[in-house]
Design a protein around this motif. Structure first.
Motif, short mmCIF file in Angstrom:
data_model
loop_
_atom_site.label_atom_id
_atom_site.label_comp_id
_atom_site.label_asym_id
_atom_site.label_seq_id
_atom_site.Cartn_x
_atom_site.Cartn_y
_atom_site.Cartn_z
N UNK A 18 0.84 -1.19 0.00
CA UNK A 18 0.00 0.00 0.00
C UNK A 18 0.88 1.24 0.00
N UNK A 19 0.53 2.22 -0.85
CA UNK A 19 1.25 3.47 -0.94
C UNK A 19 0.55 4.49 -0.05
N UNK A 20 1.03 4.67 1.18
CA UNK A 20 0.40 5.60 2.11
C UNK A 20 0.75 7.05 1.80
N UNK A 21 1.85 7.30 1.10
CA UNK A 21 2.29 8.65 0.82
C UNK A 21 1.79 9.15 -0.52
N UNK A 22 0.75 8.55 -1.07
CA UNK A 22 0.22 8.94 -2.37
C UNK A 22 -0.62 10.19 -2.27
#
Length: 91
Positions: free
Chosen positions: A45-49
């Motif tokens: 999962x890309x949380x910094x998107x």
């Protein structure tokens, strides 16, 4: 109907069996495997998107037919005009 008579069980001779041990070990192994898999999925999962919050850019102008609301493309009757009920309007 016959009722089962209560059976006297000697607490000194009753012990957990190998089947119960195998079940507990299998549940523990399944828990560890699920935990590892969850960790792998969370790493994907890309949380910094920050791009996810921005609207997508479109190449053309907005048109009434491209609206997500199907009723938005219908003309709104003015006070001086009479309209016949359509399928979407109650009769």
């Amino acid at each position: 109907m016959t009722f089962l008579a209560p059976v006297e069980i000697d607490p000194n001779s009753v012990r957990p069996g190998w089947v119960a041990l195998l079940i507990v070990l299998a549940l523990g192994a399944a828990t560890v495997l699920l935990w590892r898999n969850m960790g792998k999925q969370l790493k994907k999962i890309d949380f910094e998107g920050d791009d996810a919050d921005a609207p997508a850019a479109s190449s053309g102008p907005a048109s009434p037919g491209s609206s997500a609301d199907p009723d938005a493309a219908e003309p709104i009757p003015t006070a001086g005009t009479t309209s016949t009920p359509t399928q979407s309007e109650p009769k």
